[in-house]
Design a protein around this motif. Structure first.
Motif, mmCIF file in Angstrom:
data_model
loop_
_atom_site.group_PDB
_atom_site.id
_atom_site.type_symbol
_atom_site.label_atom_id
_atom_site.label_comp_id
_atom_site.label_asym_id
_atom_site.label_seq_id
_atom_site.Cartn_x
_atom_site.Cartn_y
_atom_site.Cartn_z
ATOM 1 N N GLY A 172 -24.836 9.567 -29.777
ATOM 2 C CA GLY A 172 -24.159 10.210 -30.898
ATOM 3 C C GLY A 172 -25.083 10.573 -32.041
ATOM 4 O O GLY A 172 -24.653 10.694 -33.180
ATOM 5 N N PRO A 231 -8.806 1.099 -37.751
ATOM 6 C CA PRO A 231 -7.467 0.878 -38.279
ATOM 7 C C PRO A 231 -6.358 1.637 -37.564
ATOM 8 O O PRO A 231 -5.237 1.645 -38.051
ATOM 9 C CB PRO A 231 -7.604 1.417 -39.710
ATOM 10 N N GLN A 232 -6.610 2.259 -36.440
ATOM 11 C CA GLN A 232 -5.573 3.092 -35.822
ATOM 12 C C GLN A 232 -4.526 2.225 -35.134
ATOM 13 O O GLN A 232 -4.845 1.219 -34.531
ATOM 14 C CB GLN A 232 -6.198 4.051 -34.812
ATOM 15 N N THR A 270 -6.831 11.806 -29.217
ATOM 16 C CA THR A 270 -6.692 13.261 -29.342
ATOM 17 C C THR A 270 -7.817 13.855 -30.177
ATOM 18 O O THR A 270 -7.949 15.070 -30.255
ATOM 19 C CB THR A 270 -5.353 13.657 -29.996
ATOM 20 N N LYS A 271 -8.602 12.991 -30.825
ATOM 21 C CA LYS A 271 -9.689 13.511 -31.661
ATOM 22 C C LYS A 271 -10.982 13.660 -30.866
ATOM 23 O O LYS A 271 -11.950 14.221 -31.345
ATOM 24 C CB LYS A 271 -9.932 12.566 -32.828
ATOM 25 N N GLN A 302 -5.682 14.862 -45.935
ATOM 26 C CA GLN A 302 -6.396 13.666 -46.386
ATOM 27 C C GLN A 302 -6.273 13.440 -47.890
ATOM 28 O O GLN A 302 -6.610 12.382 -48.371
ATOM 29 C CB GLN A 302 -7.874 13.731 -45.965
ATOM 30 N N ASN A 362 -3.065 3.293 -41.742
ATOM 31 C CA ASN A 362 -4.255 3.330 -42.567
ATOM 32 C C ASN A 362 -3.934 3.602 -44.027
ATOM 33 O O ASN A 362 -4.632 4.342 -44.711
ATOM 34 C CB ASN A 362 -5.171 4.419 -42.010
ATOM 35 N N SER A 407 -1.793 14.994 -35.992
ATOM 36 C CA SER A 407 -3.106 14.734 -35.390
ATOM 37 C C SER A 407 -3.145 15.208 -33.939
ATOM 38 O O SER A 407 -4.180 15.639 -33.456
ATOM 39 C CB SER A 407 -3.454 13.248 -35.483
ATOM 40 N N ILE A 408 -2.010 15.130 -33.244
ATOM 41 C CA ILE A 408 -1.999 15.618 -31.857
ATOM 42 C C ILE A 408 -2.112 17.138 -31.850
ATOM 43 O O ILE A 408 -2.884 17.714 -31.084
ATOM 44 C CB ILE A 408 -0.707 15.189 -31.130
ATOM 45 N N ASN A 468 -3.400 19.110 -34.120
ATOM 46 C CA ASN A 468 -4.701 19.589 -34.559
ATOM 47 C C ASN A 468 -5.807 19.224 -33.574
ATOM 48 O O ASN A 468 -6.782 19.960 -33.443
ATOM 49 C CB ASN A 468 -5.019 19.040 -35.951
ATOM 50 N N SER A 479 -19.656 8.263 -30.322
ATOM 51 C CA SER A 479 -19.445 9.340 -31.296
ATOM 52 C C SER A 479 -18.677 8.789 -32.479
ATOM 53 O O SER A 479 -18.170 7.672 -32.454
ATOM 54 C CB SER A 479 -18.690 10.498 -30.648
ATOM 55 N N LYS A 480 -18.625 9.595 -33.509
ATOM 56 C CA LYS A 480 -17.843 9.212 -34.681
ATOM 57 C C LYS A 480 -16.747 10.227 -34.870
ATOM 58 O O LYS A 480 -16.997 11.435 -34.825
ATOM 59 C CB LYS A 480 -18.744 9.135 -35.913
ATOM 60 N N ILE A 481 -15.540 9.759 -35.077
ATOM 61 C CA ILE A 481 -14.451 10.687 -35.325
ATOM 62 C C ILE A 481 -13.892 10.407 -36.703
ATOM 63 O O ILE A 481 -14.095 9.334 -37.267
ATOM 64 C CB ILE A 481 -13.332 10.566 -34.254
ATOM 65 N N MET A 482 -13.202 11.386 -37.241
ATOM 66 C CA MET A 482 -12.649 11.251 -38.581
ATOM 67 C C MET A 482 -11.242 10.682 -38.473
ATOM 68 O O MET A 482 -10.385 11.223 -37.790
ATOM 69 C CB MET A 482 -12.623 12.636 -39.223
ATOM 70 N N GLY A 483 -11.037 9.561 -39.134
ATOM 71 C CA GLY A 483 -9.691 8.992 -39.174
ATOM 72 C C GLY A 483 -8.910 9.580 -40.323
ATOM 73 O O GLY A 483 -9.446 10.342 -41.131
ATOM 74 N N ILE A 484 -7.641 9.209 -40.386
ATOM 75 C CA ILE A 484 -6.827 9.694 -41.497
ATOM 76 C C ILE A 484 -7.395 9.115 -42.789
ATOM 77 O O ILE A 484 -7.787 7.954 -42.847
ATOM 78 C CB ILE A 484 -5.360 9.278 -41.282
ATOM 79 N N GLY A 485 -7.456 9.927 -43.813
ATOM 80 C CA GLY A 485 -8.013 9.474 -45.070
ATOM 81 C C GLY A 485 -9.526 9.639 -45.117
ATOM 82 O O GLY A 485 -10.180 9.165 -46.028
ATOM 83 N N ILE A 527 -14.717 6.689 -37.885
ATOM 84 C CA ILE A 527 -14.439 5.666 -36.884
ATOM 85 C C ILE A 527 -15.432 5.808 -35.757
ATOM 86 O O ILE A 527 -15.625 6.889 -35.219
ATOM 87 C CB ILE A 527 -13.013 5.832 -36.324
ATOM 88 N N GLU A 528 -16.068 4.701 -35.413
ATOM 89 C CA GLU A 528 -17.025 4.729 -34.318
ATOM 90 C C GLU A 528 -16.275 4.586 -32.994
ATOM 91 O O GLU A 528 -15.361 3.773 -32.875
ATOM 92 C CB GLU A 528 -18.020 3.578 -34.491
ATOM 93 N N VAL A 529 -16.656 5.412 -32.059
ATOM 94 C CA VAL A 529 -15.980 5.408 -30.766
ATOM 95 C C VAL A 529 -17.021 5.234 -29.670
ATOM 96 O O VAL A 529 -17.979 6.002 -29.601
ATOM 97 C CB VAL A 529 -15.218 6.740 -30.561
#
Lengths: 475, 324
Positions: free
Chosen positions: A57, A102-103, A111-112, A464, B104, B137-138, B140, B245-251, B255-257
């Motif tokens: 990444g 926190p999900q 989905t992201k 956001q 969150n 989120s789904i 988008n 990878s890193k994804i954008m969480g709400i707010g 978030i590391e994935v």
């Protein structure tokens, strides 16, 4: 580790030393307890390190720099060098952040994540041109302008549907009518490339008579035509081939067909400027019926075709100016300034431009000015330009706000740029027409620097900033 | 596993599930109306309903009609019942407010409502309870308009078979023994079978990883399988990472994935090799399901075959894809 495995690894390591280029390197990315462990074999090739960095990444990191011992990109991303053993450098990254995730629903994460699939399968991207290929013609144009899809047979079945990207792959709409030989459905299509399938009693099937099949899911492909190349005369020619910029001058693929004494070929051709020539029994000719010809840098003369919408640029006044040009994002600005012609009251030019949203300016004796007759503008590269939408498919409207000094439109289509597209007031509402891609668009109005959702649109979703974005679906 | 532990485990899972009250608090999240009046049974004149599946990413999407609106719904065995997208349904009457802790910290404005009619082709539901919440989120993430999620309670009377090779969903009525009638069976060569539990309307299946017993939620809307980070540490040393990878969480949080690969996942009577699974914390997800879970079996798992969920017999089956 078992002794046998150890021996095998030593053996591999020896091969690695002997064949430094082709042998497997010991670079790897693994999950240790509480940390990610990145092992970089400094004998690896740049490509191998690139693959490893992508896996980890690290998008901005430079493999060449890392192989030279510059690990700053890794350190910036939170990796620390743990140890160096021979040619293997180990970097660690703590994993405790995973605990903070926190999900509460899997789809909020999953989905992201980008799929490996390119783009949106089932929704073909634009192509330069297209020609259908049917074993037996099952799709044809009707005089009414509609396109008829025919599914032969299946007369014992209860229900057949036509589903494709033109109806968002609907499984409820697109109901076909039963005839004595099969099922038919008529659809209104604009010129372009489409993917489709039939649904017979709940089961997807593709068009077995259509030889054009998409890579994804075996969808059938249909091109709705918009242009016919024609060449008169040459009655005794054996073979005439059409080549052009749209097919990279491939001199084998498009063979003209003789019909009613005229050689012709119908196809879907994308909007824009195309150069083309004919190859008549091995001899190159330009199109005798087209006066628009341009000699390229290589000395070859090609016929030129402009497909798109006709736009008239007008600049009133400036009758004392020596020269007036127009430049815009539709012709890459400076690279193609186009001269306007002097009229009695000013300057004018008629231009064919492919559909889209563009910024433009006039150049009056070397001085760049926005179009004084156009109240709408946009920002490109920090510069305010006049805004034009060619063949717009949506008009944003904001009623009221009579006393506002300015209203701008910002959305997913312009990266929520805070200048966005400026809207103009017509006495009762602020408007701007825009050409938008099909799919979901998010947007907001900016009224005198204050961001608001569209009061005239019931659809909005959280963002956001907890202030919401208006939602719009373009068909 | 010794029987004693099984019994303890059974009691552990049963206790909260037995709560018959209107309000249950689990890990700080309050579930109002956990056991509301049951929805009226659906009706439909069919034995086997064949529904074409649309794919969006790894989601299983089918079209349905709700009141007068037609559109896309995600088949979501991770959702207990019907969930509607706030963007299109925020004007429906509020029957109750949902006090979810909020995803969150963002303003979680979920509420409960009732819809008059839901039709999945010939399958009809009336006066159906639904939660209305933000599903943007789904949309988008996958670029598709989503009206809602179809949760497990809608399918409680049926066997549901998903064939992702042909993108077809079968909803089938069952005989008095809870079986698909022999004449209606579409697939025959069963490859695997596993019993499951329904707890809080979520499918929980037992699996083992390197001989450690784990509880997985089976979630057809999870586009990847998931494994709890704390559990994974103890289960599998030196797991190979496929991607990070890193994804954008709400707010706007990052978030590391981490996606990994491991062998030796056993579910039912079969061993699955080369499993792709995402490592993350499932603490909060567990509370969303109502139970602590070790992992989620999602797309990476179920894409391996055609699968049937028999909600009456509580059996999960997988079939080898047959080219015929």
């Amino acid at each position: 580790m078992k002794r046998g495995a150890y021996i095998v690894i030593v053996f591999f390591a020896m091969i690695c030393m002997a064949l430094p280029v082709s042998a497997q390197k010991r670079s790897n990315l693994i999950m240790g307890s509480d940390k990610l462990v990145l092992l970089i074999d400094m004998r690896s090739s740049k490509t191998e390190v690139d693959t490893l960095l992508k896996k980890a990444g690290l998008k901005g990191a430079n493999a060449a720099a890392i192989l030279k011992g510059d690990f700053s990109a890794l350190q910036k991303d939170g990796w620390t060098m743990a140890k160096k053993r021979g040619n293997i450098v180990e970097f660690d990254s703590p994993l405790e952040n995973l605990n903070k995730n926190p999900q509460i629903k899997p789809y909020l994460i999953t989905t992201k994540i980008d799929n490996d699939d390119e783009g949106s399968p089932g929704y073909p991207t634009d192509v330069n041109f297209g020609i259908n290929n049917f074993a037996k013609v099952t799709v044809h144009e009707l005089p009414s302008g509609l396109t008829r899809f025919f599914l032969p047979g299946y007369l014992q079945n209860r229900r057949a549907l036509l589903s494709g990207n033109f109806n968002n792959w609907s499984t409820l709409k697109g109901v076909m009518a039963k005839t004595d030989s099969g099922w038919i459905a008529d659809v209104k299509l604009k010129p372009g490339k489409y993917e489709y399938k039939f649904i017979v009693d709940g089961h997807w099937i593709n068009d077995r008579y259509n030889n054009l099949v998409a890579d994804h899911d075996d969808n059938s492909i249909y091109f709705r035509y918009n242009y016919t190349f024609k060449l008169n005369g040459n009655a005794n020619a054996h073979k005439i081939i059409l080549t052009g910029s749209f097919n990279n001058w491939d001199a084998n693929s498009i063979i003209m067909e003789k019909s009613g004494g005229v050689w012709q070929k119908q196809m879907y051709l994308h909007d824009g400027t195309q150069a083309y020539r004919f190859l008549v029994d091995g001899k190159w000719i330009t199109d005798p019926a087209n006066s628009n010809k341009i000699q390229g840098d290589d000395g070859i003369i090609n016929s030129i075709l402009n497909l798109g919408e006709t736009v008239i640029f007008k600049l009133d006044g400036y009758t004392d100016a020596k020269k007036v040009y127009v430049g815009g994002s539709f012709n890459n600005w400076e690279r193609g300034l186009i001269p306007l012609t002097k009229t009695k009251t000013g300057w004018a030019l008629s231009l064919i431009i492919p559909p889209g949203n563009y910024g433009y300016k006039f150049v009056v004796d070397d001085k760049w000015i926005t179009d004084p007759a156009n109240p709408r503008s946009m920002v490109e590269g920090g510069i305010v330009n006049s805004f034009i939408s060619v063949k717009p498919n949506y008009t944003f409207k904001l009623s009221g706000f009579n006393n506002a000094k300015s209203v701008h439109l910002a959305g997913s289509f312009n990266n929520f740029d805070k200048f966005g597209y400026s809207m103009a007031f017509n006495g009762s509402e602020w408007t701007v027409s825009v050409r938008l891609k099909p799919g979901k668009q998010l947007y907001k109005f900016i009224v005198d620097d204050k961001w608001i959702i569209d009061p005239g649109n019931k659809l909005y979703e959280p963002n956001q900033y907890n202030s919401g974005n208006s939602v719009l679906w373009i068909e | 596993m010794p029987k004693f532990y099984l019994l303890v485990l059974f009691l552990f899972f049963c206790c909260p599930g037995a709560a018959g009250s209107e309000k249950v608090i689990l890990d700080g999240i309050t579930f109002k109306n956990v056991n509301p009046d049951p929805d009226p049974s659906p009706t439909g004149d069919f034995k086997t309903l064949v529904i074409p599946i649309k794919r969006a990413g790894n989601l299983i999407v089918i079209e349905a009609q709700i009141d007068t609106l037609e559109g896309n719904f995600v088949l979501d065995t991770g959702a207990p019942y019907l969930v509607l997208n706030e963007t299109y349904f925020r004007d429906l009457p509020h029957a109750a407010e949902q006090e979810s802790a909020g995803i969150n910290g963002a303003a979680g404005s979920s509420f409960t409502t009732y819809v008059r009619n839901l039709n999945i082709l010939d399958l009809h539901y009336s006066k159906l309870r639904a939660d209305v919440t933000d599903l943007s989120s789904i949309e988008n993430g996958r670029g598709i308009k989503i009206l809602g999620l179809l949760g497990t309670r809608l399918l409680a009377d049926f066997a549901v078979t998903v064939d992702l090779f042909r993108n077809t969903l079968y909803i089938q009525k069952l005989d008095e023994n809870g079986n698909i009638p022999e004449a209606e069976k579409v697939f025959h060569d069963r490859f695997m079978v596993s019993p499951f539990k329904m707890l809080n309307d979520v499918i929980l299946m037992k699996g083992t990883v390197n001989d450690n017993s784990l509880w997985f939620a089976f979630d057809s809307a999870a586009e990847t399988s998931l494994l709890d980070y704390r559990r994974s540490k103890k289960l599998i040393p030196d797991m190979e990472v496929i991607s990070r990878s890193k994804i954008m969480g709400i707010g706007g949080t990052s978030i590391e994935v981490i996606y990994t690969r491991f062998d030796n996942l056993v579910v039912g009577d079969r061993k699955y090799m080369k499993n792709r699974i995402m490592i993350t914390s499932l603490e909060k997800m567990g509370s969303a399901y109502g139970y602590k879970i070790d992992g989620v079996l999602g797309y990476d798992f179920f894409v391996r075959g055609i699968f049937t969920i028999n909600f009456v017999k509580k059996e999960f089956e997988m079939y080898i894809y047959n080219n015929q």
